[in-house]
Design a protein around this motif. Structure first.
Motif, PDB file in Angstrom:
ATOM      1  N   VAL A  86      -0.149  59.836   8.542  1.00 28.63           N
ATOM      2  CA  VAL A  86      -0.810  60.929   9.264  1.00 28.63           C
ATOM      3  C   VAL A  86      -1.093  60.399  10.664  1.00 28.63           C
ATOM      4  CG1 VAL A  86      -2.811  62.452   9.354  1.00 28.63           C
ATOM      5  CG2 VAL A  86      -1.831  61.808   7.129  1.00 28.63           C
ATOM      6  N   PRO A  87      -0.338  60.856  11.664  1.00 32.52           N
ATOM      7  CA  PRO A  87      -0.456  60.262  13.003  1.00 32.52           C
ATOM      8  C   PRO A  87      -1.889  60.124  13.518  1.00 32.52           C
ATOM      9  CG  PRO A  87       1.416  61.730  12.953  1.00 32.52           C
ATOM     10  CD  PRO A  87       0.701  61.893  11.638  1.00 32.52           C
ATOM     11  N   ARG A  88      -2.714  61.120  13.313  1.00 38.21           N
ATOM     12  CA  ARG A  88      -4.082  61.077  13.814  1.00 38.21           C
ATOM     13  C   ARG A  88      -4.915  59.999  13.104  1.00 38.21           C
ATOM     14  NH1 ARG A  88      -6.547  66.768  14.429  1.00 38.21           N
ATOM     15  NH2 ARG A  88      -4.965  66.737  16.023  1.00 38.21           N
ATOM     16  N   LEU A  89      -4.569  59.686  11.871  1.00 36.19           N
ATOM     17  CA  LEU A  89      -5.333  58.712  11.080  1.00 36.19           C
ATOM     18  C   LEU A  89      -4.683  57.339  11.011  1.00 36.19           C
ATOM     19  CD1 LEU A  89      -6.289  60.974   8.042  1.00 36.19           C
ATOM     20  CD2 LEU A  89      -7.660  60.467  10.079  1.00 36.19           C
ATOM     21  N   ALA A  90      -3.477  57.208  11.523  1.00 30.01           N
ATOM     22  CA  ALA A  90      -2.704  55.978  11.345  1.00 30.01           C
ATOM     23  C   ALA A  90      -3.413  54.746  11.895  1.00 30.01           C
ATOM     24  CB  ALA A  90      -1.324  56.118  11.980  1.00 30.01           C
ATOM     25  N   GLY A  91      -4.029  54.857  13.060  1.00 37.42           N
ATOM     26  CA  GLY A  91      -4.715  53.702  13.653  1.00 37.42           C
ATOM     27  C   GLY A  91      -5.904  53.250  12.822  1.00 37.42           C
ATOM     28  N   ASP A 133      -1.527  50.505  18.982  1.00 37.06           N
ATOM     29  CA  ASP A 133      -0.731  51.600  19.523  1.00 37.06           C
ATOM     30  C   ASP A 133      -1.417  52.949  19.335  1.00 37.06           C
ATOM     31  OD1 ASP A 133       1.812  52.657  20.652  1.00 37.06           O
ATOM     32  OD2 ASP A 133       1.994  53.564  18.659  1.00 37.06           O
ATOM     33  N   ARG A 134      -2.140  53.113  18.260  1.00 35.94           N
ATOM     34  CA  ARG A 134      -2.795  54.393  17.929  1.00 35.94           C
ATOM     35  C   ARG A 134      -4.272  54.421  18.319  1.00 35.94           C
ATOM     36  NH1 ARG A 134       0.640  58.578  16.395  1.00 35.94           N
ATOM     37  NH2 ARG A 134       2.469  57.642  15.442  1.00 35.94           N
ATOM     38  N   ARG A 135      -4.706  53.517  19.177  1.00 35.96           N
ATOM     39  CA  ARG A 135      -6.126  53.421  19.516  1.00 35.96           C
ATOM     40  C   ARG A 135      -6.674  54.686  20.161  1.00 35.96           C
ATOM     41  NH1 ARG A 135      -3.109  50.570  22.946  1.00 35.96           N
ATOM     42  NH2 ARG A 135      -3.505  50.700  25.191  1.00 35.96           N
ATOM     43  N   ALA A 136      -5.874  55.394  20.950  1.00 30.89           N
ATOM     44  CA  ALA A 136      -6.356  56.631  21.583  1.00 30.89           C
ATOM     45  C   ALA A 136      -6.655  57.694  20.518  1.00 30.89           C
ATOM     46  CB  ALA A 136      -5.327  57.150  22.582  1.00 30.89           C
ATOM     47  N   GLU A 137      -5.763  57.854  19.556  1.00 27.11           N
ATOM     48  CA  GLU A 137      -5.999  58.818  18.483  1.00 27.11           C
ATOM     49  C   GLU A 137      -7.218  58.419  17.654  1.00 27.11           C
ATOM     50  OE1 GLU A 137      -3.009  57.405  19.107  1.00 27.11           O
ATOM     51  OE2 GLU A 137      -1.412  58.888  18.917  1.00 27.11           O
ATOM     52  N   SER A 138      -7.378  57.114  17.417  1.00 24.58           N
ATOM     53  CA  SER A 138      -8.528  56.632  16.645  1.00 24.58           C
ATOM     54  C   SER A 138      -9.827  56.954  17.356  1.00 24.58           C
ATOM     55  CB  SER A 138      -8.416  55.124  16.405  1.00 24.58           C
ATOM     56  OG  SER A 138      -7.270  54.839  15.642  1.00 24.58           O
ATOM     57  N   GLN A 140     -10.385  59.409  19.406  1.00 20.64           N
ATOM     58  CA  GLN A 140     -10.618  60.849  19.290  1.00 20.64           C
ATOM     59  C   GLN A 140     -11.222  61.206  17.940  1.00 20.64           C
ATOM     60  OE1 GLN A 140      -6.821  62.628  20.051  1.00 20.64           O
ATOM     61  NE2 GLN A 140      -7.155  62.757  22.262  1.00 20.64           N
ATOM     62  N   VAL A 141     -10.673  60.657  16.885  1.00 21.40           N
ATOM     63  CA  VAL A 141     -11.187  60.937  15.546  1.00 21.40           C
ATOM     64  C   VAL A 141     -12.636  60.462  15.427  1.00 21.40           C
ATOM     65  CG1 VAL A 141     -10.964  60.347  13.090  1.00 21.40           C
ATOM     66  CG2 VAL A 141      -8.930  60.928  14.425  1.00 21.40           C
ATOM     67  N   LEU A 142     -12.920  59.261  15.913  1.00 19.30           N
ATOM     68  CA  LEU A 142     -14.280  58.731  15.824  1.00 19.30           C
ATOM     69  C   LEU A 142     -15.264  59.550  16.655  1.00 19.30           C
ATOM     70  CD1 LEU A 142     -13.515  54.902  15.872  1.00 19.30           C
ATOM     71  CD2 LEU A 142     -14.201  56.314  13.915  1.00 19.30           C
ATOM     72  N   ARG A 143     -14.837  60.017  17.837  1.00 14.49           N
ATOM     73  CA  ARG A 143     -15.712  60.876  18.658  1.00 14.49           C
ATOM     74  C   ARG A 143     -16.031  62.177  17.926  1.00 14.49           C
ATOM     75  NH1 ARG A 143     -12.291  60.841  23.436  1.00 14.49           N
ATOM     76  NH2 ARG A 143     -12.168  58.623  23.660  1.00 14.49           N
ATOM     77  N   ARG A 144     -15.042  62.746  17.273  1.00 19.45           N
ATOM     78  CA  ARG A 144     -15.275  64.003  16.527  1.00 19.45           C
ATOM     79  C   ARG A 144     -16.207  63.792  15.350  1.00 19.45           C
ATOM     80  NH1 ARG A 144      -9.364  66.903  16.760  1.00 19.45           N
ATOM     81  NH2 ARG A 144      -9.486  67.386  18.974  1.00 19.45           N
ATOM     82  N   LEU A 145     -16.141  62.627  14.737  1.00 21.43           N
ATOM     83  CA  LEU A 145     -17.032  62.337  13.619  1.00 21.43           C
ATOM     84  C   LEU A 145     -18.484  62.176  14.064  1.00 21.43           C
ATOM     85  CD1 LEU A 145     -14.925  59.817  11.497  1.00 21.43           C
ATOM     86  CD2 LEU A 145     -15.484  62.188  10.933  1.00 21.43           C
ATOM     87  N   LYS A 146     -18.688  61.733  15.305  1.00 19.28           N
ATOM     88  CA  LYS A 146     -20.036  61.557  15.826  1.00 19.28           C
ATOM     89  C   LYS A 146     -20.739  62.880  16.084  1.00 19.28           C
ATOM     90  CE  LYS A 146     -19.473  57.099  18.082  1.00 19.28           C
ATOM     91  NZ  LYS A 146     -19.506  56.395  19.372  1.00 19.28           N
ATOM     92  N   ARG A 147     -19.990  63.937  16.310  1.00 18.94           N
ATOM     93  CA  ARG A 147     -20.582  65.252  16.607  1.00 18.94           C
ATOM     94  C   ARG A 147     -21.351  65.815  15.485  1.00 18.94           C
ATOM     95  NH1 ARG A 147     -15.664  68.258  19.713  1.00 18.94           N
ATOM     96  NH2 ARG A 147     -15.441  66.741  21.341  1.00 18.94           N
TER      97      ARG A 147
END
Length: 147
Positions: A86-91, A133-138, A140-147
Motif C-alpha cells: 500500500v504505497p501510502r503505508l509502505a514507509g 524513499d517513502r518518508r514524505a508519504e509517512s 502525511q499519514v502521521l500528520r493525519r493521525l495527529k488530527r
C-alpha cells in the motif's frame, strides 16, 4: 581526422531532470523489492507460523519464549507485508519491519544459527531504503493521525 572531430561535447542535462529520472528508477526498483518481500513475508514466513508448521513450532521452542511469540511474529509479518504493498503505508510498514528484522538478527546471533543473521540483516537494509524513499508519504499519514 583531426582531434577536434573526436572531442564533441556531451549534451548537458539539468540536475533536476537527472535526479527525477534517477528517483523514478529507484522507486521502481524498490517497488519490485517491496512486492517480492511482501510475498515472501506473507506466504513463506507468516502463514507457516499461523498454520503451526513443524519448523516454525520447533524454532520458537528453541527461542524459549513460548508459542505466543510465533503468533505475534506472524501477525507483524502479515501486517508488514500488507503495508508494503500500500504505497501510502509502505514507509511506515518498512520502518516497523526494520524493528522486526533487528529482533530476528539478534535471535539468530544469540540463540539460533548466527550465519542466518545475514538474511534479516539484508531485509532490514532494503526496508530502510523503502522507509527513506517513502518518508514524505509517512509524514502525511502521521500528520493525519495527529488530527
Amino acid at each position: 581526422m583531426s582531434a577536434q572531430t573526436h572531442t564533441t561535447a556531451a549534451p548537458r542535462t539539468t540536475t533536476a531532470r537527472t535526479s527525477s529520472g534517477d528517483r523514478r528508477t529507484l522507486r521502481k526498483v524498490l517497488w519490485g523489492a517491496q512486492v517480492l518481500l511482501a510475498a515472501f513475508l506473507f506466504v513463506a514466513s507468516a502463514l507457516p507460523k499461523f498454520a503451526g508448521q513443524a519448523d516454525a513450532v520447533r524454532t520458537f521452542e528453541e527461542i524459549g519464549w513460548g508459542q505466543w511469540l510465533r503468533y505475534v511474529t506472524g501477525a507483524v509479518e502479515a501486517a508488514g507485508a500488507i503495508g508494503l504493498v500500500v504505497p501510502r503505508l509502505a514507509g511506515l510498514a518498512a520502518a516497523g519491519l526494520i524493528g522486526l528484522m533487528g529482533g530476528a538478527v539478534l535471535t539468530q546471533l544469540l540463540v539460533l544459527e548466527p550465519a542466518w543473521a545475514l538474511l534479516p540483516l539484508g531485509f532490514a537494509v532494503v526496508f530502510a531504503a523503502v522507509a527513506w524513499d517513502r518518508r514524505a508519504e509517512s509524514r502525511q499519514v502521521l500528520r493525519r493521525l495527529k488530527r
